[in-house]
Design an enzyme around this catalytic site. Structure first.
Site, PDB file in Angstrom:
ATOM      1  N   ASP A   1       7.038   3.333   2.322  1.00 32.45           N
ATOM      2  CA  ASP A   1       8.346   2.788   2.672  1.00 32.45           C
ATOM      3  C   ASP A   1       9.422   2.966   1.590  1.00 32.45           C
ATOM      4  O   ASP A   1      10.579   2.650   1.857  1.00 32.45           O
ATOM      5  CB  ASP A   1       8.258   1.324   3.122  1.00 32.45           C
TER       6      ASP A   1
ATOM      7  N   HIS B   1      -0.161  -7.653   0.784  1.00 24.77           N
ATOM      8  CA  HIS B   1       0.499  -8.963   0.770  1.00 24.77           C
ATOM      9  C   HIS B   1      -0.479 -10.114   1.010  1.00 24.77           C
ATOM     10  O   HIS B   1      -0.123 -11.278   0.796  1.00 24.77           O
ATOM     11  CB  HIS B   1       1.599  -9.035   1.828  1.00 24.77           C
TER      12      HIS B   1
ATOM     13  N   ASP C   1       4.153   0.996  -3.008  1.00 21.95           N
ATOM     14  CA  ASP C   1       4.849   0.486  -1.828  1.00 21.95           C
ATOM     15  C   ASP C   1       6.207  -0.091  -2.238  1.00 21.95           C
ATOM     16  O   ASP C   1       6.372  -0.567  -3.365  1.00 21.95           O
ATOM     17  CB  ASP C   1       3.994  -0.611  -1.192  1.00 21.95           C
TER      18      ASP C   1
ATOM     19  N   HIS D   1       7.516  -2.768  -1.330  1.00 15.63           N
ATOM     20  CA  HIS D   1       7.381  -4.217  -1.506  1.00 15.63           C
ATOM     21  C   HIS D   1       6.327  -4.512  -2.574  1.00 15.63           C
ATOM     22  O   HIS D   1       5.296  -3.828  -2.639  1.00 15.63           O
ATOM     23  CB  HIS D   1       6.962  -4.884  -0.199  1.00 15.63           C
TER      24      HIS D   1
END
Length: 341
Positions: A247, A124, A160, A162
């Protein structure tokens, strides 16, 4: 046979975002406990070095680097999700260095492949902004290292839950680094829609597929086989990096996916096989998210087994209509750039 390299260090456990924060030291502690309790033959573990200022500056702005340097040794809140403790910046610098070192060892042929077991995560972190639990963008820094070491084309694959907005931002206008991401969408951080395919020289070299949640190993297998792998084969990367976030696991408290350890092993196996076909096996995994301690640790262990030589494949099963719809949207967005679609 050359070994699989694992890189980790006790300093990563000193990064403490605070009580109750999901990105806790317990994540890596559980991974290391499982690997210690059930060792994987054919692996070697080493302590990494820290990234140099030049390696960090290859991705991040002077302003961000100066800001994080000022936070070193202190507790601070960067944004609602991202906190640092006194050792966090040093740990982040070491995480970035581990990522570079993994690439150096793989590119030199000293190891068959590598997994950097690091915290804090990185995908991120944008060139000018730390966010989303991330300080430095480890995989982007690793990609730049690969380019400096002679890889003309680098593939970054991100599984991931995200979207890796920071990695996409770093390479959105370039074609020497391709970014592929499967993620939950719409979801944090809000980027990663199918029409986001790159700009300028990078148009067609960003591959996004956003899923609504509740998607299975079979859905991910379909996406790899009908989108990621055909485009990657056509791209012919000379180094493959994986932002390995766990995740999407069915038991993860943050994500909303239904992926199992077998699904992660299959994704890893598909990347290993691709690397063996197109770039002499040069493959590096970098730890990103994953907040079910059991799901995370067992999935990492399964991927380490695959890196060390175990084969796996996607479980057969019925795919979801929403996944097929998302796949169609992504293929349509990328068809103008890739004849294989």
């Amino acid at each position: 046979m050359t070994p699989t390299l694992l890189l980790t260090d006790p300093l990563f456990l000193q990064h403490d975002p605070g009580h109750g924060h999901p990105e806790s030291p317990a994540r890596l502690q559980r991974i290391l406990s499982v690997l210690h309790g059930t060792p994987v033959q054919g692996t070697v573990t080493v302590a990494p070095r820290s990234a140099t200022s030049a390696e960090l500056a290859a991705v991040h702005t002077p302003e961000l680097l100066a800001y994080l340097e000022r936070l070193s040794g202190h507790e601070a809140q960067i944004d609602p999700d991202t906190q640092v403790s006194p050792d966090s910046v040093d740990a982040a610098r070491l995480a970035a260095g581990a990522s570079v070192q993994a690439v150096e060892q793989v590119m030199a042929g000293h190891v068959r492949n590598a997994f950097a077991l690091v915290r804090p995560p990185g995908h991120h972190a944008e060139p000018g902004r730390a966010m989303g639990f991330c300080l430095f963008n480890n995989v982007a820094i690793a990609a730049e290292a690969g380019r400096r070491l002679g890889a003309e084309r680098v593939l970054v694959l991100d599984w991931d839950v995200h979207h890796g907005n920071g990695t996409q931002a770093a390479f959105y206008g370039r074609r020497d680094v391709m970014y592929q991401s499967v993620h939950q969408y719409p979801y944090y951080p809000g980027t990663g829609a199918a029409p986001e395919v790159g700009v300028g020289a990078g148009e067609g070299y960003t591959v996004n597929i956003g899923l609504p949640g509740g998607n299975s190993d079979a859905d991910y297998g379909m996406i790899f086989e009908e989108l990621f792998l055909p485009v990657a084969e056509a791209y012919r990367p000379e180094l493959i990096l994986v932002s390995a976030g766990f995740d999407p696991h069915v038991h993860d408290p943050i994500g909303g996916m239904d992926v199992t350890e077998r699904g992660f092993a299959a994704m890893c196996a598909s990347m290993r096989a691709l690397a063996e076909r197109v770039c002499d096996g040069r493959l590096v995994l970098l730890l990103e998210g994953g907040y079910s301690l059991e799901g995370l640790s067992q999935s990492v262990h399964a991927c380490v087994e695959v890196l060390a030589g175990r084969n796996d494949s996607f479980p057969t099963g019925t795919t979801h209509a929403d996944a097929r719809h998302a796949l169609k949207a992504s293929r349509e967005a990328l068809k103008p750039y890739w004849a294989v679609l």
